[in-house]
Design a protein around this motif. Sequence first.
Motif, short mmCIF file in Angstrom:
data_model
loop_
_atom_site.label_atom_id
_atom_site.label_comp_id
_atom_site.label_asym_id
_atom_site.label_seq_id
_atom_site.Cartn_x
_atom_site.Cartn_y
_atom_site.Cartn_z
N LEU A 1 0.86 -1.24 -0.03
CA LEU A 1 0.15 -0.05 -0.17
C LEU A 1 0.66 1.26 0.09
N GLU A 2 1.78 1.06 0.83
CA GLU A 2 2.93 2.52 0.70
C GLU A 2 3.29 2.58 -0.55
N LYS A 3 3.53 1.45 -1.44
CA LYS A 3 4.15 1.63 -2.89
C LYS A 3 3.21 2.25 -3.71
N LEU A 4 1.99 2.35 -3.35
CA LEU A 4 1.02 2.96 -4.23
C LEU A 4 1.02 4.25 -4.40
N GLN A 5 1.75 5.15 -3.52
CA GLN A 5 1.99 6.64 -3.58
C GLN A 5 3.29 6.70 -4.36
N SER A 6 4.20 5.87 -4.80
CA SER A 6 5.29 6.13 -5.56
C SER A 6 4.87 7.11 -6.57
N HIS B 1 -7.26 0.57 4.98
CA HIS B 1 -7.89 1.52 3.98
C HIS B 1 -7.20 1.32 2.61
N ALA B 2 -7.34 -0.01 2.20
CA ALA B 2 -6.81 -0.34 0.94
C ALA B 2 -7.61 0.35 -0.10
N VAL B 3 -9.11 0.43 0.19
CA VAL B 3 -9.93 0.85 -1.02
C VAL B 3 -9.61 2.24 -1.15
N ARG B 4 -9.40 3.12 -0.26
CA ARG B 4 -9.07 4.50 -0.01
C ARG B 4 -7.93 4.91 -0.98
N ARG B 5 -6.85 4.13 -0.63
CA ARG B 5 -5.62 4.19 -1.43
C ARG B 5 -5.74 3.75 -3.07
N LEU B 6 -6.62 2.58 -3.11
CA LEU B 6 -6.82 2.15 -4.53
C LEU B 6 -7.46 3.06 -5.42
N GLY B 7 -8.41 3.42 -4.70
CA GLY B 7 -9.63 4.28 -5.58
C GLY B 7 -9.20 5.45 -6.27
N PRO B 8 -8.43 6.50 -5.83
CA PRO B 8 -7.71 7.56 -6.97
C PRO B 8 -6.89 6.85 -7.87
N LEU B 9 -6.42 5.67 -7.69
CA LEU B 9 -5.73 5.16 -8.97
C LEU B 9 -6.27 4.70 -10.01
N LEU B 10 -7.74 4.49 -9.94
CA LEU B 10 -8.58 4.42 -10.95
C LEU B 10 -8.56 5.63 -12.18
N LEU B 11 -8.23 6.67 -11.69
CA LEU B 11 -7.97 7.73 -12.54
C LEU B 11 -6.63 8.18 -12.59
N ASP B 12 -5.55 7.41 -12.57
CA ASP B 12 -4.25 7.60 -12.73
C ASP B 12 -3.95 7.95 -14.12
N ILE C 1 -16.06 3.70 -3.21
CA ILE C 1 -15.44 3.19 -4.41
C ILE C 1 -16.45 3.59 -5.58
N MET C 2 -17.58 3.64 -5.54
CA MET C 2 -18.65 3.86 -6.74
C MET C 2 -18.18 5.16 -7.25
N THR C 3 -17.62 6.00 -6.54
CA THR C 3 -17.43 7.36 -7.17
C THR C 3 -16.44 7.40 -8.28
N PRO C 4 -15.26 6.73 -7.95
CA PRO C 4 -14.16 6.71 -8.93
C PRO C 4 -14.33 5.71 -9.99
N VAL C 5 -15.37 4.80 -9.61
CA VAL C 5 -15.46 3.64 -10.68
C VAL C 5 -16.37 4.36 -11.81
N THR C 6 -17.32 5.15 -11.21
CA THR C 6 -18.19 5.80 -12.40
C THR C 6 -17.35 6.56 -13.23
N ALA C 7 -16.69 7.40 -12.50
CA ALA C 7 -15.84 8.53 -13.06
C ALA C 7 -15.00 7.70 -14.40
N LEU C 8 -14.47 6.61 -13.76
CA LEU C 8 -13.52 5.70 -14.65
C LEU C 8 -14.31 5.33 -15.73
N LEU C 9 -15.51 4.68 -15.73
CA LEU C 9 -16.11 4.07 -16.77
C LEU C 9 -16.57 5.11 -17.66
N THR C 10 -17.04 6.34 -17.03
CA THR C 10 -17.37 7.17 -17.86
C THR C 10 -16.27 7.76 -18.83
N GLU C 11 -15.09 7.95 -18.42
CA GLU C 11 -13.87 8.38 -19.32
C GLU C 11 -13.60 7.23 -20.43
#
Length: 652
Positions: free
Chosen positions: A45-50, A80-91, A124-134
């Motif tokens: 999870l720490e490496k997700l912030q790299s 809190h893996a979900v909160r850390r992974l969620g933003p990466l859906l829009l990386d 998690i539904m917010t970034p998933v919706t944004a990702l699918l829209t893009e």
Amino acid sequence: MGKSKTTKFKRPQFNAVGLPVKAVKEVDEEEEDHGEDCSPAAELLEKLQSPNADTREFACASISRVVQQSQTIPGFLQRHAVRRLGPLLLDNSLAVRETAAGALRNLSACGNQEVCEDMVKEDIMTPVTALLTECCAGFDSAVVTMKEQKNAVEDVANEAVNLLWNLCENSSQALSVFNKSGLLDLVAQCLERHPHNVELAVSAAHCLHTVTEDNPELLCSMNAGVFGALEGVLLSSQPGMAATLLRTLAAGTLWNMKASLPATRQAQTLNAVVTTLSQCLDLDAGVLILELRASEEASHRSASPATETEEPSAARDPAEEEMIDEEEPLKEKSKAGKATKADSDFSDLLPKGKKELREATALLTAQQTSLEIIVNMCCSDDPSDDEWEEDSSSDESDMGPDGLCDGVSSLMSPLCLSAEVQGALINHSIPEKVLKKTEFPRQEAVDVCQQSPSWTGIAKRMQRVQSRALTCLHSILSTMDVESLGGAAGLQGAAQHLSMLVFGAAEIPKDEEFLEAVISAMRSLLQMIASNNIPQCMAPQQLMSLCEAASHCDVVSVRVNAVAILGITGSTLAKDKGKAETLQMIGNALLEVATRDPDLVVNGEALDALFDVFADGEEAEIAAKNIKLLPALKTLQPVFKAKVFQLNSLPY
């Protein structure tokens, strides 16, 4: 005597899928001995912030693999893996988006329902919706340099749709968000990619099939675009088993949406749905699986020597190992004592090269789904009188956009639904095709599958299709009349077929899933035969042996149906002369069940059967006196009352 109840199939709770990742870091034993802050979950999870995209991708891919071991999931959730992974859906990196979605997808699929609920609470539904829209906005603009090269945006969308499917399957809050966030149109756009990307379309079809089931709120959002996408799939002619599965899922989705179908298209759509199911059931799985297995072996022989033979089990791909292990059905005990099976299908974790195995899996999934859809078509519940009044009072003001009605439309209303559906099923010979599918899987195909570790799950899937066909036969027998099923000759032929399935071998099969399905079909068939005074081919002694075998089964419905079959048989025999001895045998067996079975429902069914068998008739009176039925019932009364009292005393 109570009539057997038909089973309505829900979608499997989990279709656990995920991103197959080869670049996975194995956790050293030394790391497991470190403190909490140095745990593998914390490090990944720490490496997700790299700031390095490759590092983030590697971390997501590693998490995707690690969470396939369900015992590791709490450690990730606590951090809190979900909160850390969620933003990466829009990386900014598509590769990071795909692996992040794959990690969340596996987290939702390999965890339980509570995990999915927690993920939704973490927004998690917010970034998933944004990702699918893009993704949907970028389908056509994505650059694909080679004809065979996959569209990277579609790969990301596939992970997102599967994540969405898992969440909506297991979280009512996720389903509520789906209903209100315009996700229906986005998933429909993914479905429309079927000419170019069947894998994405199948994922979208699975999702739509799930979210449209028993979801009246979503039906209000249906529009011509969604119907058009589904009908486009239904009328497509793409070859291959994946395309067959796609059309089957589209048919099931349209059936779920029947209340919103425009009136002018209902009859045509119903016919297209049943045609699709019929064509799927026409496929001979035994023959096709033999061909697919032979094709795979031919590919191995033509490959390099290093890959000619299958790797030994110790060196199999971890994803392949996972699929084999998870094919063993997980049995849980429900409160009613019935053994239920968790559907843990990890077939999508197979290595991408397993083309033939994927085709075989798609074929059997399509046939199983087709049978489940037919069961649901036979189980449409009639509305109450109040609902009828409400429906009849609606007017054109209830019509939504595109001429879709909020209520149940006239043609597809339950008043004429049975006639419409029954006619379509009969016109496409569905009863005969279902009966054909109840045969045991082709032995040559089973043997070939069992020779390869990665194909053993296919043999189990073939058996499951047979069980679904038997359940489907039960539903058909419970809802159609004698003439629709071929008259007396047709029912007698079905009885002979079921008799061979159960009594054809030296011992009655003990597989619970098969036994539950076949015995429910036998009960429905014998009820119909008895009520129409049709001679039946099963000897009372055979049915007694079936009841004896069922008495050792943990599944309550198996024991209930076995007792009911004895009741039906005894009631029929009581009308004939010279049957007192056989009635005594049946009476003693029913008394044994009423006295000794630990389940109150089974006790009640046995008493019900006793009252039916010995209700009237000279032969019944003779048999009742010989087995001392009245004193036995008086002795049983306090025991039965005590069980009822004990049940009522249990806390709810």
